[in-house]
Motif scaffolding. Structure first.
Motif, PDB file in Angstrom:
ATOM      1  N   SER A   1      25.978  13.622 -16.215  1.00 34.57           N
ATOM      2  CA  SER A   1      24.521  13.586 -16.010  1.00 34.57           C
ATOM      3  C   SER A   1      23.800  14.268 -17.172  1.00 34.57           C
ATOM      4  N   GLN A   2      24.333  15.414 -17.606  1.00 32.30           N
ATOM      5  CA  GLN A   2      23.728  16.112 -18.742  1.00 32.30           C
ATOM      6  C   GLN A   2      23.855  15.281 -20.017  1.00 32.30           C
TER       7      GLN A   2
ATOM      8  N   GLU B   1       0.812  -1.215   0.000  1.00 32.58           N
ATOM      9  CA  GLU B   1       0.000   0.000   0.000  1.00 32.58           C
ATOM     10  C   GLU B   1       0.845   1.263   0.000  1.00 32.58           C
ATOM     11  N   ASN B   2       2.061   1.167   0.509  1.00 28.23           N
ATOM     12  CA  ASN B   2       2.875   2.353   0.730  1.00 28.23           C
ATOM     13  C   ASN B   2       4.119   2.367  -0.134  1.00 28.23           C
ATOM     14  N   LYS B   3       3.940   2.458  -1.411  1.00 26.90           N
ATOM     15  CA  LYS B   3       5.095   2.525  -2.302  1.00 26.90           C
ATOM     16  C   LYS B   3       5.661   3.933  -2.276  1.00 26.90           C
ATOM     17  N   LYS B   4       6.948   4.019  -2.033  1.00 25.36           N
ATOM     18  CA  LYS B   4       7.623   5.306  -2.016  1.00 25.36           C
ATOM     19  C   LYS B   4       8.663   5.336  -3.118  1.00 25.36           C
ATOM     20  N   LYS B   5       8.735   6.444  -3.807  1.00 27.75           N
ATOM     21  CA  LYS B   5       9.725   6.593  -4.855  1.00 27.75           C
ATOM     22  C   LYS B   5      11.065   6.943  -4.225  1.00 27.75           C
ATOM     23  N   LYS B   6      12.070   6.176  -4.566  1.00 31.49           N
ATOM     24  CA  LYS B   6      13.399   6.421  -4.021  1.00 31.49           C
ATOM     25  C   LYS B   6      14.128   7.462  -4.860  1.00 31.49           C
ATOM     26  N   ARG B   7      14.908   8.285  -4.189  1.00 32.36           N
ATOM     27  CA  ARG B   7      15.718   9.277  -4.883  1.00 32.36           C
ATOM     28  C   ARG B   7      16.932   8.563  -5.462  1.00 32.36           C
ATOM     29  N   SER B   8      17.170   8.764  -6.741  1.00 32.03           N
ATOM     30  CA  SER B   8      18.275   8.056  -7.380  1.00 32.03           C
ATOM     31  C   SER B   8      19.588   8.819  -7.191  1.00 32.03           C
ATOM     32  N   LEU B   9      20.654   8.067  -7.053  1.00 33.61           N
ATOM     33  CA  LEU B   9      21.992   8.626  -6.913  1.00 33.61           C
ATOM     34  C   LEU B   9      22.699   8.553  -8.262  1.00 33.61           C
ATOM     35  N   PHE B  10      23.695   9.409  -8.436  1.00 28.56           N
ATOM     36  CA  PHE B  10      24.491   9.324  -9.643  1.00 28.56           C
ATOM     37  C   PHE B  10      25.420   8.121  -9.532  1.00 28.56           C
TER      38      PHE B  10
ATOM     39  N   ILE C   1      35.842  16.259 -10.032  1.00 29.97           N
ATOM     40  CA  ILE C   1      34.873  15.155  -9.961  1.00 29.97           C
ATOM     41  C   ILE C   1      33.446  15.684 -10.004  1.00 29.97           C
ATOM     42  N   LEU C   2      33.166  16.753  -9.270  1.00 34.31           N
ATOM     43  CA  LEU C   2      31.820  17.334  -9.282  1.00 34.31           C
ATOM     44  C   LEU C   2      31.432  17.818 -10.673  1.00 34.31           C
TER      45      LEU C   2
ATOM     46  N   SER D   1      41.598  22.261 -15.797  1.00 30.89           N
ATOM     47  CA  SER D   1      43.041  22.018 -15.662  1.00 30.89           C
ATOM     48  C   SER D   1      43.682  22.872 -14.574  1.00 30.89           C
ATOM     49  N   SER D   2      43.175  24.078 -14.355  1.00 31.39           N
ATOM     50  CA  SER D   2      43.736  24.920 -13.292  1.00 31.39           C
ATOM     51  C   SER D   2      43.480  24.301 -11.917  1.00 31.39           C
ATOM     52  N   ASN D   3      42.331  23.655 -11.767  1.00 25.41           N
ATOM     53  CA  ASN D   3      42.032  22.979 -10.489  1.00 25.41           C
ATOM     54  C   ASN D   3      42.923  21.758 -10.290  1.00 25.41           C
ATOM     55  N   MET D   4      43.362  21.144 -11.399  1.00 25.55           N
ATOM     56  CA  MET D   4      44.258  19.987 -11.289  1.00 25.55           C
ATOM     57  C   MET D   4      45.598  20.415 -10.707  1.00 25.55           C
ATOM     58  N   SER D   5      46.085  21.556 -11.172  1.00 17.85           N
ATOM     59  CA  SER D   5      47.387  22.015 -10.673  1.00 17.85           C
ATOM     60  C   SER D   5      47.293  22.443  -9.204  1.00 17.85           C
ATOM     61  N   ASP D   6      46.107  22.889  -8.790  1.00 16.47           N
ATOM     62  CA  ASP D   6      45.900  23.259  -7.391  1.00 16.47           C
ATOM     63  C   ASP D   6      45.648  22.035  -6.506  1.00 16.47           C
ATOM     64  N   GLY D   7      45.448  20.882  -7.138  1.00 13.73           N
ATOM     65  CA  GLY D   7      45.168  19.660  -6.375  1.00 13.73           C
ATOM     66  C   GLY D   7      43.726  19.554  -5.920  1.00 13.73           C
ATOM     67  N   ASN D   8      42.819  20.353  -6.527  1.00  8.35           N
ATOM     68  CA  ASN D   8      41.407  20.332  -6.139  1.00  8.35           C
ATOM     69  C   ASN D   8      40.647  19.296  -6.967  1.00  8.35           C
TER      70      ASN D   8
END
Length: 178
Positions: free
Chosen positions: A126-127, A73-82, A118-119, A106-113
């Motif tokens: 995703s797009q 009776e209580n189906k809940k839609k789960k939030r999908s993860l990437f 990844i984000l 590339s500038s973030n790579m040199s900063d080690g970020n």
């Protein structure tokens, strides 16, 4: 709950409403369709499961259409993860998306970020994914509908049915890989 495998009336054989048939057979050169599967419940059982529903699933791998008894009776839609889908490696556009993100970040790579890279990569993937038909579940549903259409047609094309079932089997294997 009792399940029966029999017909009640002659009208439940060829000549009735085709969507209600749940068995298909071939005799000589003729196709026979019948409604033979049913579900019956006692009142006490229905009191325990008042929202229970029986539905007829599509023809896929058998000469029977399975019955599905749903008591939830209580189906809940789960939030999908990437999640990265390893099947994406088969698409040529994926490499370009990742290379483009790495070039822009590339500038973030040199900063080690690496977190920022990844984000951004996740967002770009995703797009990209939303523009592609990479979802095996959707492809499987489309193939099931095509198979159902073949079964619902007045003359069943068994060659087309075999081809569609082979494509469906491949998609199941790809889904399993996922």
């Amino acid at each position: 709950m009792q399940v029966f495998n029999d017909i009640k009336r002659k009208e439940e054989k060829q000549g009735g409403i085709t969507r209600r048939y749940n068995w298909l057979g071939r005799r000589s050169k003729f196709t026979i369709m019948s409604r033979i599967d049913r579900a019956v419940a006692y009142c006490s059982w229905l009191d325990m499961y008042p929202m229970a529903r029986v539905s007829l699933l599509p023809w896929i791998r058998s000469d029977h259409r399975p019955l599905l008894l749903d008591t939830d009776e209580n189906k809940k839609k789960k939030r999908s993860l990437f999640r990265y889908d390893s099947r994406w490696r088969l698409y040529s556009g994926l490499k370009q998306v990742v290379e483009q993100v790495c070039g822009q970040e590339s500038s973030n790579m040199s900063d080690g970020n690496i977190h920022s890279i990844i984000l951004q990569c996740r967002k770009s993937l995703s797009q990209w994914r939303s523009k592609q038909n990479t979802n095996s579940e959707n492809i499987i549903q489309e193939l099931k509908q095509e198979i159902q259409g073949v079964y619902d047609s007045p003359i069943i094309n068994y060659n087309l049915l075999t081809t569609l079932k082979a494509k469906l089997q491949l998609q199941y294997r790809l889904e399993e890989e996922y």
